[in-house]
Design a protein around this motif. Structure first.
Motif, PDB file in Angstrom:
ATOM      1  N   ALA A 137      -1.408  -7.786   8.962  1.00 50.40           N
ATOM      2  CA  ALA A 137      -0.105  -7.121   8.899  1.00 50.40           C
ATOM      3  C   ALA A 137      -0.097  -6.089   7.788  1.00 50.40           C
ATOM      4  N   THR A 138       0.474  -4.941   8.054  1.00 46.60           N
ATOM      5  CA  THR A 138       0.587  -3.899   7.049  1.00 46.60           C
ATOM      6  C   THR A 138       2.009  -3.345   7.064  1.00 46.60           C
ATOM      7  N   ASP A 139       2.501  -2.957   5.903  1.00 47.69           N
ATOM      8  CA  ASP A 139       3.753  -2.214   5.837  1.00 47.69           C
ATOM      9  C   ASP A 139       3.496  -0.817   6.370  1.00 47.69           C
ATOM     10  N   LEU A 140       4.471  -0.258   7.055  1.00 48.97           N
ATOM     11  CA  LEU A 140       4.329   1.085   7.604  1.00 48.97           C
ATOM     12  C   LEU A 140       5.418   1.975   7.005  1.00 48.97           C
ATOM     13  N   VAL A 141       4.986   2.982   6.261  1.00 50.86           N
ATOM     14  CA  VAL A 141       5.890   3.899   5.573  1.00 50.86           C
ATOM     15  C   VAL A 141       5.834   5.250   6.284  1.00 50.86           C
ATOM     16  N   LEU A 142       7.008   5.762   6.677  1.00 53.79           N
ATOM     17  CA  LEU A 142       7.079   6.991   7.453  1.00 53.79           C
ATOM     18  C   LEU A 142       7.612   8.149   6.620  1.00 53.79           C
ATOM     19  N   ALA A 143       7.135   9.358   6.964  1.00 55.57           N
ATOM     20  CA  ALA A 143       7.648  10.580   6.337  1.00 55.57           C
ATOM     21  C   ALA A 143       7.460  11.728   7.319  1.00 55.57           C
ATOM     22  N   PRO A 155       0.354   1.080   2.905  1.00 58.07           N
ATOM     23  CA  PRO A 155      -0.142   0.839   1.547  1.00 58.07           C
ATOM     24  C   PRO A 155      -0.371  -0.621   1.193  1.00 58.07           C
ATOM     25  N   ARG A 156       0.199  -1.546   1.954  1.00 61.15           N
ATOM     26  CA  ARG A 156       0.072  -2.969   1.597  1.00 61.15           C
ATOM     27  C   ARG A 156      -0.260  -3.786   2.833  1.00 61.15           C
ATOM     28  N   SER A 157      -1.240  -4.686   2.694  1.00 68.09           N
ATOM     29  CA  SER A 157      -1.701  -5.481   3.832  1.00 68.09           C
ATOM     30  C   SER A 157      -1.820  -6.946   3.450  1.00 68.09           C
ATOM     31  N   ARG A 158      -1.742  -7.815   4.454  1.00 68.42           N
ATOM     32  CA  ARG A 158      -1.996  -9.242   4.256  1.00 68.42           C
ATOM     33  C   ARG A 158      -2.621  -9.794   5.536  1.00 68.42           C
ATOM     34  N   LEU A 159      -3.414 -10.818   5.337  1.00 66.04           N
ATOM     35  CA  LEU A 159      -4.156 -11.438   6.411  1.00 66.04           C
ATOM     36  C   LEU A 159      -3.602 -12.829   6.671  1.00 66.04           C
ATOM     37  N   LEU A 164      -2.165 -19.880   6.475  1.00 69.35           N
ATOM     38  CA  LEU A 164      -2.299 -19.139   5.222  1.00 69.35           C
ATOM     39  C   LEU A 164      -1.836 -17.700   5.389  1.00 69.35           C
ATOM     40  N   ARG A 165      -1.116 -17.223   4.391  1.00 69.61           N
ATOM     41  CA  ARG A 165      -0.750 -15.812   4.287  1.00 69.61           C
ATOM     42  C   ARG A 165      -1.443 -15.272   3.055  1.00 69.61           C
ATOM     43  N   LEU A 166      -2.410 -14.366   3.235  1.00 72.86           N
ATOM     44  CA  LEU A 166      -3.271 -13.919   2.155  1.00 72.86           C
ATOM     45  C   LEU A 166      -3.058 -12.435   1.874  1.00 72.86           C
ATOM     46  N   PRO A 167      -2.228 -12.076   0.880  1.00 73.03           N
ATOM     47  CA  PRO A 167      -2.120 -10.665   0.502  1.00 73.03           C
ATOM     48  C   PRO A 167      -3.471 -10.153   0.036  1.00 73.03           C
ATOM     49  N   LEU A 168      -3.873  -8.988   0.525  1.00 77.45           N
ATOM     50  CA  LEU A 168      -5.165  -8.449   0.134  1.00 77.45           C
ATOM     51  C   LEU A 168      -5.054  -7.802  -1.241  1.00 77.45           C
ATOM     52  N   PRO A 169      -5.895  -8.214  -2.205  1.00 78.14           N
ATOM     53  CA  PRO A 169      -5.831  -7.623  -3.542  1.00 78.14           C
ATOM     54  C   PRO A 169      -6.242  -6.161  -3.513  1.00 78.14           C
ATOM     55  N   ALA A 170      -5.878  -5.440  -4.555  1.00 77.93           N
ATOM     56  CA  ALA A 170      -6.110  -3.998  -4.591  1.00 77.93           C
ATOM     57  C   ALA A 170      -7.583  -3.650  -4.404  1.00 77.93           C
ATOM     58  N   PHE A 171      -8.487  -4.440  -4.977  1.00 74.84           N
ATOM     59  CA  PHE A 171      -9.904  -4.094  -4.887  1.00 74.84           C
ATOM     60  C   PHE A 171     -10.457  -4.276  -3.480  1.00 74.84           C
ATOM     61  N   ALA A 172      -9.777  -5.078  -2.653  1.00 80.11           N
ATOM     62  CA  ALA A 172     -10.262  -5.339  -1.297  1.00 80.11           C
ATOM     63  C   ALA A 172      -9.463  -4.603  -0.235  1.00 80.11           C
ATOM     64  N   ALA A 173      -8.291  -4.109  -0.593  1.00 82.19           N
ATOM     65  CA  ALA A 173      -7.394  -3.523   0.405  1.00 82.19           C
ATOM     66  C   ALA A 173      -7.855  -2.135   0.823  1.00 82.19           C
ATOM     67  N   ALA A 174      -7.390  -1.722   1.993  1.00 85.26           N
ATOM     68  CA  ALA A 174      -7.639  -0.378   2.501  1.00 85.26           C
ATOM     69  C   ALA A 174      -6.313   0.221   2.934  1.00 85.26           C
ATOM     70  N   ASP A 175      -6.120   1.490   2.639  1.00 75.58           N
ATOM     71  CA  ASP A 175      -4.891   2.191   2.995  1.00 75.58           C
ATOM     72  C   ASP A 175      -5.141   3.067   4.218  1.00 75.58           C
ATOM     73  N   ASN A 194      -7.157   8.129   8.927  1.00 72.51           N
ATOM     74  CA  ASN A 194      -8.190   7.788   7.958  1.00 72.51           C
ATOM     75  C   ASN A 194      -7.818   6.472   7.295  1.00 72.51           C
ATOM     76  N   VAL A 195      -8.748   5.527   7.302  1.00 70.52           N
ATOM     77  CA  VAL A 195      -8.573   4.270   6.589  1.00 70.52           C
ATOM     78  C   VAL A 195      -9.488   4.326   5.372  1.00 70.52           C
ATOM     79  N   VAL A 196      -8.877   4.252   4.200  1.00 76.99           N
ATOM     80  CA  VAL A 196      -9.607   4.470   2.955  1.00 76.99           C
ATOM     81  C   VAL A 196      -9.595   3.208   2.120  1.00 76.99           C
ATOM     82  N   GLN A 197     -10.789   2.718   1.800  1.00 75.61           N
ATOM     83  CA  GLN A 197     -10.928   1.605   0.874  1.00 75.61           C
ATOM     84  C   GLN A 197     -11.077   2.173  -0.534  1.00 75.61           C
ATOM     85  N   ARG A 198     -10.367   1.604  -1.482  1.00 76.42           N
ATOM     86  CA  ARG A 198     -10.190   2.251  -2.777  1.00 76.42           C
ATOM     87  C   ARG A 198     -11.474   2.384  -3.584  1.00 76.42           C
TER      88      ARG A 198
END
Length: 234
Positions: A137-143, A155-159, A164-175, A194-198
């Motif tokens: 699941a990811t939040d979807l921000v529109l503009a 910008p924010r995802s969880r598995l 279990l609900r596992l928020p993905l930490p910043a080092f593992a997340a992809a935007d 584009n899916v970008v891993q930080r």
């Protein structure tokens, strides 16, 4: 002040509800594309070619097979990839207005599916559930851009793995960054994702153009578009 719309007010799509007045700044063709509502008796079908699609990093592709989310990020990459997309506006099992999309990428080695359901999970809040089991699941921000393109960021995802609900930490997340617009010169819709891993950079892309039409529909999701499991958690 009572802000409840009158009973005879025209239904609004999930994108109209989230964007509000900004929706009217979209290109007219995009307004039509993103105006689909449950119960309208139609679904959308697009056909086109992705100039690029898949994972551009060869060393990463085998690792994508280990991601516990099927029918989302696949270990292929190519150019000139034919594809189709089908969009079905409906309500999920909890009566939340949603849009279920199924994309088929026709790689030379076989078809790949990318499917998701975008759901209005709270006033002004969209959640995109990805994969066959809708367990990412990811939040979807529109503009809306100045020239009427639609931007979508996740910008924010969880598995979800069982209970279990596992928020993905910043080092593992992809935007995920998506831009969609209508090309007047070609008379087609265009999309760039584009899916970008930080830490790594771009790990998944697709970009191309497609034609799009609405087709009659009885409002019942076809069997091949019904997820293996619906997800209520946000």
């Amino acid at each position: 002040m009572d802000t409840t719309p009158p009973a005879d007010a025209a239904p609004r799509s999930i994108y109209q509800q989230v964007l509000g007045p900004a929706f009217d700044r979209l290109q007219p063709e995009l307004q039509d594309y993103f105006s689909a509502v449950p119960g309208a008796g139609v679904y959308g079908e697009g056909t086109g070619v992705f100039e690029t699609a898949g994972c551009p990093r060869p060393w990463l592709r085998p690792l994508l097979k280990l991601v516990p989310v099927s029918n989302a990020f696949f270990p292929d990459y190519g150019t000139g990839i034919p594809f189709t997309i089908r969009n079905y506006p409906s309500a999920d099992p909890w009566n939340r207005p949603s849009l279920t999309a199924v994309r088929t990428f026709r790689f030379p080695g076989g078809d790949r599916i990318f499917e998701d359901t975008t759901t209005l999970t709270a006033p002004g809040q969209l959640t995109d559930y990805l994969g066959r089991k809708r367990n990412l699941a990811t939040d979807l921000v529109l503009a809306v851009t100045e020239d009427g393109h639609l931007l979508m960021d996740s910008p924010r995802s969880r598995l979800f793995l069982g209970p279990l609900r596992l928020p993905l930490p910043a080092f593992a997340a992809a935007d995920a960054h998506v831009e969609q617009w209508y090309d007047d010169a070609d008379g087609t819709f265009r999309i760039r994702t584009n899916v970008v891993q930080r830490q790594i950079g771009t790990i998944f892309v697709y970009e191309g153009s497609f034609s799009y039409t609405e087709q009659p529909w009885n409002g019942i999701l076809p069997p091949d578009t019904v997820p293996a499991r619906w997800e209520q958690r946000t």
